[in-house]
Design a protein around this motif. Structure first.
Motif, PDB file in Angstrom:
ATOM      1  N   PHE A   1       0.853  -1.188   0.000  1.00 43.41           N
ATOM      2  CA  PHE A   1       0.000   0.000   0.000  1.00 43.41           C
ATOM      3  C   PHE A   1       0.889   1.238   0.000  1.00 43.41           C
ATOM      4  CE2 PHE A   1      -2.620  -3.431   1.528  1.00 43.41           C
ATOM      5  CZ  PHE A   1      -3.739  -3.265   0.723  1.00 43.41           C
ATOM      6  N   ILE A   2       0.295   2.351  -0.367  1.00 42.77           N
ATOM      7  CA  ILE A   2       1.065   3.575  -0.610  1.00 42.77           C
ATOM      8  C   ILE A   2       1.937   3.967   0.592  1.00 42.77           C
ATOM      9  CG2 ILE A   2      -0.925   5.052  -0.001  1.00 42.77           C
ATOM     10  CD1 ILE A   2       0.114   7.082  -2.092  1.00 42.77           C
ATOM     11  N   ASN A   3       1.453   3.686   1.810  1.00 42.38           N
ATOM     12  CA  ASN A   3       2.234   4.074   2.989  1.00 42.38           C
ATOM     13  C   ASN A   3       3.427   3.150   3.243  1.00 42.38           C
ATOM     14  OD1 ASN A   3       0.131   2.242   3.474  1.00 42.38           O
ATOM     15  ND2 ASN A   3       0.354   2.471   5.670  1.00 42.38           N
ATOM     16  N   GLU A   4       3.580   2.119   2.392  1.00 41.61           N
ATOM     17  CA  GLU A   4       4.733   1.214   2.554  1.00 41.61           C
ATOM     18  C   GLU A   4       5.785   1.461   1.479  1.00 41.61           C
ATOM     19  OE1 GLU A   4       2.521  -2.750   4.200  1.00 41.61           O
ATOM     20  OE2 GLU A   4       1.967  -2.029   2.220  1.00 41.61           O
ATOM     21  N   VAL A   5       5.587   2.516   0.708  1.00 41.19           N
ATOM     22  CA  VAL A   5       6.495   2.784  -0.417  1.00 41.19           C
ATOM     23  C   VAL A   5       7.077   4.187  -0.254  1.00 41.19           C
ATOM     24  CG1 VAL A   5       6.528   3.112  -2.933  1.00 41.19           C
ATOM     25  CG2 VAL A   5       5.113   1.312  -1.949  1.00 41.19           C
ATOM     26  N   ASP A   6       8.354   4.343  -0.626  1.00 42.63           N
ATOM     27  CA  ASP A   6       8.964   5.675  -0.547  1.00 42.63           C
ATOM     28  C   ASP A   6       8.537   6.495  -1.769  1.00 42.63           C
ATOM     29  OD1 ASP A   6      10.505   7.888  -0.210  1.00 42.63           O
ATOM     30  OD2 ASP A   6      12.390   6.917  -0.835  1.00 42.63           O
ATOM     31  N   ILE A   7       7.758   7.553  -1.525  1.00 43.25           N
ATOM     32  CA  ILE A   7       7.265   8.356  -2.651  1.00 43.25           C
ATOM     33  C   ILE A   7       7.796   9.795  -2.592  1.00 43.25           C
ATOM     34  CG2 ILE A   7       5.156   7.009  -3.033  1.00 43.25           C
ATOM     35  CD1 ILE A   7       3.607   9.173  -1.495  1.00 43.25           C
ATOM     36  N   LYS A   8       8.624  10.070  -1.628  1.00 43.59           N
ATOM     37  CA  LYS A   8       9.122  11.437  -1.425  1.00 43.59           C
ATOM     38  C   LYS A   8       9.770  11.988  -2.695  1.00 43.59           C
ATOM     39  CE  LYS A   8      11.260  13.757   2.461  1.00 43.59           C
ATOM     40  NZ  LYS A   8       9.969  14.044   3.058  1.00 43.59           N
ATOM     41  N   GLY A   9       9.280  13.103  -3.185  1.00 47.26           N
ATOM     42  CA  GLY A   9       9.866  13.776  -4.349  1.00 47.26           C
ATOM     43  C   GLY A   9       9.681  13.014  -5.656  1.00 47.26           C
TER      44      GLY A   9
ATOM     45  N   THR B   1       1.077  -2.098 -14.717  1.00 47.11           N
ATOM     46  CA  THR B   1       1.845  -2.644 -13.590  1.00 47.11           C
ATOM     47  C   THR B   1       3.076  -3.432 -14.053  1.00 47.11           C
ATOM     48  OG1 THR B   1       0.457  -4.610 -13.525  1.00 47.11           O
ATOM     49  CG2 THR B   1      -0.185  -2.793 -12.070  1.00 47.11           C
ATOM     50  N   LYS B   2       3.104  -3.767 -15.360  1.00 41.53           N
ATOM     51  CA  LYS B   2       4.293  -4.477 -15.872  1.00 41.53           C
ATOM     52  C   LYS B   2       5.459  -3.518 -16.094  1.00 41.53           C
ATOM     53  CE  LYS B   2       1.948  -6.512 -19.243  1.00 41.53           C
ATOM     54  NZ  LYS B   2       1.788  -7.019 -20.568  1.00 41.53           N
ATOM     55  N   TYR B   3       5.123  -2.217 -16.223  1.00 40.29           N
ATOM     56  CA  TYR B   3       6.155  -1.268 -16.655  1.00 40.29           C
ATOM     57  C   TYR B   3       6.576  -0.241 -15.612  1.00 40.29           C
ATOM     58  CZ  TYR B   3       4.861  -3.434 -20.997  1.00 40.29           C
ATOM     59  OH  TYR B   3       4.610  -4.369 -21.956  1.00 40.29           O
ATOM     60  N   VAL B   4       5.883  -0.216 -14.470  1.00 47.41           N
ATOM     61  CA  VAL B   4       6.364   0.686 -13.403  1.00 47.41           C
ATOM     62  C   VAL B   4       6.988  -0.215 -12.336  1.00 47.41           C
ATOM     63  CG1 VAL B   4       5.759   2.499 -11.751  1.00 47.41           C
ATOM     64  CG2 VAL B   4       4.454   2.277 -13.868  1.00 47.41           C
ATOM     65  N   ARG B   5       8.196   0.144 -11.920  1.00 47.74           N
ATOM     66  CA  ARG B   5       8.917  -0.725 -10.976  1.00 47.74           C
ATOM     67  C   ARG B   5       8.196  -0.862  -9.642  1.00 47.74           C
ATOM     68  NH1 ARG B   5      13.746  -2.730 -10.108  1.00 47.74           N
ATOM     69  NH2 ARG B   5      13.825  -1.897  -7.993  1.00 47.74           N
ATOM     70  N   GLU B   6       7.728   0.284  -9.145  1.00 50.21           N
ATOM     71  CA  GLU B   6       7.105   0.273  -7.817  1.00 50.21           C
ATOM     72  C   GLU B   6       5.600   0.475  -7.953  1.00 50.21           C
ATOM     73  OE1 GLU B   6       7.960  -0.633  -4.362  1.00 50.21           O
ATOM     74  OE2 GLU B   6       9.593   0.817  -4.606  1.00 50.21           O
ATOM     75  N   CYS B   7       4.825  -0.565  -7.634  1.00 46.73           N
ATOM     76  CA  CYS B   7       3.361  -0.465  -7.759  1.00 46.73           C
ATOM     77  C   CYS B   7       2.715  -0.744  -6.400  1.00 46.73           C
ATOM     78  CB  CYS B   7       2.827  -1.498  -8.741  1.00 46.73           C
ATOM     79  SG  CYS B   7       3.418  -1.251 -10.414  1.00 46.73           S
ATOM     80  N   CYS B   8       1.651  -0.034  -6.104  1.00 47.60           N
ATOM     81  CA  CYS B   8       0.968  -0.262  -4.824  1.00 47.60           C
ATOM     82  C   CYS B   8      -0.485   0.179  -4.940  1.00 47.60           C
ATOM     83  CB  CYS B   8       1.663   0.506  -3.706  1.00 47.60           C
ATOM     84  SG  CYS B   8       1.718   2.280  -3.986  1.00 47.60           S
ATOM     85  N   ALA B   9      -1.261  -0.066  -3.873  1.00 46.05           N
ATOM     86  CA  ALA B   9      -2.663   0.377  -3.851  1.00 46.05           C
ATOM     87  C   ALA B   9      -2.797   1.556  -2.894  1.00 46.05           C
ATOM     88  CB  ALA B   9      -3.558  -0.766  -3.397  1.00 46.05           C
TER      89      ALA B   9
ATOM     90  N   SER C   1       2.924  -7.878  -9.585  1.00 48.61           N
ATOM     91  CA  SER C   1       4.045  -6.937  -9.662  1.00 48.61           C
ATOM     92  C   SER C   1       4.902  -7.046  -8.399  1.00 48.61           C
ATOM     93  CB  SER C   1       3.486  -5.532  -9.871  1.00 48.61           C
ATOM     94  OG  SER C   1       4.147  -4.593  -9.119  1.00 48.61           O
ATOM     95  N   GLU C   2       4.262  -7.242  -7.267  1.00 49.02           N
ATOM     96  CA  GLU C   2       5.007  -7.366  -6.001  1.00 49.02           C
ATOM     97  C   GLU C   2       5.834  -8.661  -6.004  1.00 49.02           C
ATOM     98  OE1 GLU C   2       5.381  -5.126  -3.867  1.00 49.02           O
ATOM     99  OE2 GLU C   2       6.417  -6.311  -2.350  1.00 49.02           O
ATOM    100  N   ARG C   3       5.233  -9.751  -6.523  1.00 47.93           N
ATOM    101  CA  ARG C   3       5.978 -11.031  -6.588  1.00 47.93           C
ATOM    102  C   ARG C   3       7.192 -10.879  -7.489  1.00 47.93           C
ATOM    103  NH1 ARG C   3       0.853 -13.586  -6.239  1.00 47.93           N
ATOM    104  NH2 ARG C   3       0.497 -13.395  -8.460  1.00 47.93           N
ATOM    105  N   ASN C   4       7.043 -10.123  -8.600  1.00 46.07           N
ATOM    106  CA  ASN C   4       8.161  -9.958  -9.522  1.00 46.07           C
ATOM    107  C   ASN C   4       9.280  -9.118  -8.942  1.00 46.07           C
ATOM    108  OD1 ASN C   4       6.845 -11.490 -11.344  1.00 46.07           O
ATOM    109  ND2 ASN C   4       5.979  -9.775 -12.503  1.00 46.07           N
TER     110      ASN C   4
END
Ligand code: AMP
Length: 398
Positions: free
Chosen positions: A3-11, A159-167, A393-396
């Motif tokens: 989920f979005i709060n588990e990913v670094d999105i700063k900047g 989701t195949k083309y963005v490295r970091e995907c989340c909900a 995407s997460e498994r990959n």
């Protein structure tokens, strides 16, 4: 999946897919902005984290062409007002200008791209289109629960083309409520299914037989079941080709120990019209050429008894033609029963949710899903392609 709060999105450039498929009136005023409000927690979080926010959505069914009345400008303007921040609105969702604009964004800027479905490649889940959208993003966030049952470029292909995907937070909330209601419910779990067509909801009922303690069937679809029991149903809505299947459901239900309830009386009329003369009759006393358009008072009493000990209630589909006053009592009565209940109450499906708004009870329902089709597919026990794509995407990544 993350989920979005588990990913670094700063900047970072964060592409957020929302479902802003909102109802617009003839003057292009927004009739109901709940889908936009539901996106605010994710957008605010991304802004607080200092992300560059790029928003994509669809609206209506333009079928691959630019339709002026289906531009997302009203949604962008409403969002801007809700978050009290400038939103840069684009006239397309693909193009070199957009790439340039995105590359010059500063943290906390918001760019709102035009209706994805102006390009036929979106619904075709076209690979090249998905790749172009993906090129805007360092991080992809899917918060479009209402579209999660579709396999489109902006929610599956990408989701195949963005490295970091989340909900986002809306998807998180929808899935949490759903898991609590259907995978790990407090029992008794009562499911109420109504609406017009058995064909749309047969799979849902078949799956509910495996998980619910009690099932109530109302609305137009009840008449296929009543006919399958050999009752006269007059000119009520019936899907004759599904009578055998309805009989099978009743058989399976009785073998499984799940309690199954149909209306015991109904409001009938000769026409589905405001001016029609109406009568209340027991289902055994249906008049030929009259049609059942709502559940009657005895069914309301019965369903209220059935719900009495419920600890979880899931509801999809109205009990009658609630759009017409004379046939709205059953649906509104069920809405009030849920509102008064101590159970966890979860409602999904476009019409049911409109009925709840009309009774003014929305704050007294535990959760009203923003996804009609997606909600129903979860009730049917199906996997949602957009959620599967995030999991994949997460498994990959690992
Ligand atoms: P659904 O999209 O399957 O949830 O169906 C919603 C529609 O079912 C509403 O527009 C209702 O007017 C309609 N409906 C509910 N009960 C009846 C009925 N007894 N006869 C005909 N239509 C009905």
């Amino acid at each position: 999946m993350k989920f979005i709060n588990e990913v670094d999105i700063k900047g970072k450039r964060v592409l957020c897919r929302f479902d802003f498929n909102i109802p617009l009136d003839d003057n292009l005023n927004i009739a109901d902005d709940r889908r936009i409000r539901a996106a605010v927690p994710t957008i605010n979080y991304a802004l607080d984290e200092g992300a560059k926010v790029i928003i994509v959505s669809h609206l209506g069914r333009p079928k691959g062409k630019v339709v002026e009345n289906l531009r997302l400008t009203p949604a962008a303007r409403r969002l801007s007002r809700l978050i009290d921040k400038e939103v840069i609105v684009e006239r397309d969702c693909i193009g070199e200008d957009i790439t340039y604009l995105i590359n010059t964004m500063k943290p906390k800027d918001i760019v709102f791209l035009e209706n994805l479905r102006f390009h036929k490649e979106e619904t075709a889940n076209d690979d090249e289109f998905a790749r172009k959208l993906a090129a805007y993003a360092d991080v992809y966030v899917d918060d479009a629960f209402g579209n999660a049952h579709r396999s489109h470029a902006s929610n599956v292909g990408i989701t195949k083309y963005v490295r970091e995907c989340c909900a986002g937070f809306l998807v998180k909330r929808e899935l949490n409520f759903f898991t609590n209601a259907l995978e790990n419910p407090r029992r008794p779990l009562v499911a109420i299914i109504g609406g017009s067509k058995v064909s749309d909801k047969l799979e849902a009922i078949a799956n509910l037989v495996k998980i619910a303690d009690k099932i109530i069937v109302g609305g137009g679809m009840a008449f296929t079941f009543l006919k399958s029991l050999g009752l006269e149903v007059g000119s009520s809505l019936v899907e004759d080709d599904l009578i055998r299947k309805a009989q099978d459901v009743i058989k399976t239900v009785s073998q499984s120990g799940v309690r199954f309830y149909l209306p015991v009386d109904c409001v009938i009329a000769q026409k589905r019209e405001k001016s029609a003369v109406t009568k209340n009759v027991p289902v055994q006393e249906m008049i030929p050429n009259w049609m059942g358009l709502d559940i009657g008072p005895a069914s309301i009493r019965l369903f209220s008894e059935v719900l009495n000990d419920a600890r979880t209630v899931v509801w999809n589909g109205p009990m009658g033609v609630f759009e017409i006053d004379a046939f709205s009592r059953g649906t509104y009565a069920v809405a009030r029963m849920l509102a008064d209940s101590h159970a966890m109450t979860i409602v999904g499906g476009g019409d049911t949710d409109v009925a709840i708004q009309r009774t003014g009870e929305n704050d007294n329902i535990s959760y009203i899903s923003t996804g009609g089709g997606a909600f129903l597919e979860l009730v049917e026990g199906k996997k949602l392609p957009a959620i599967e794509a995030l999991n994949e995407s997460e498994r990959n990544q690992k």
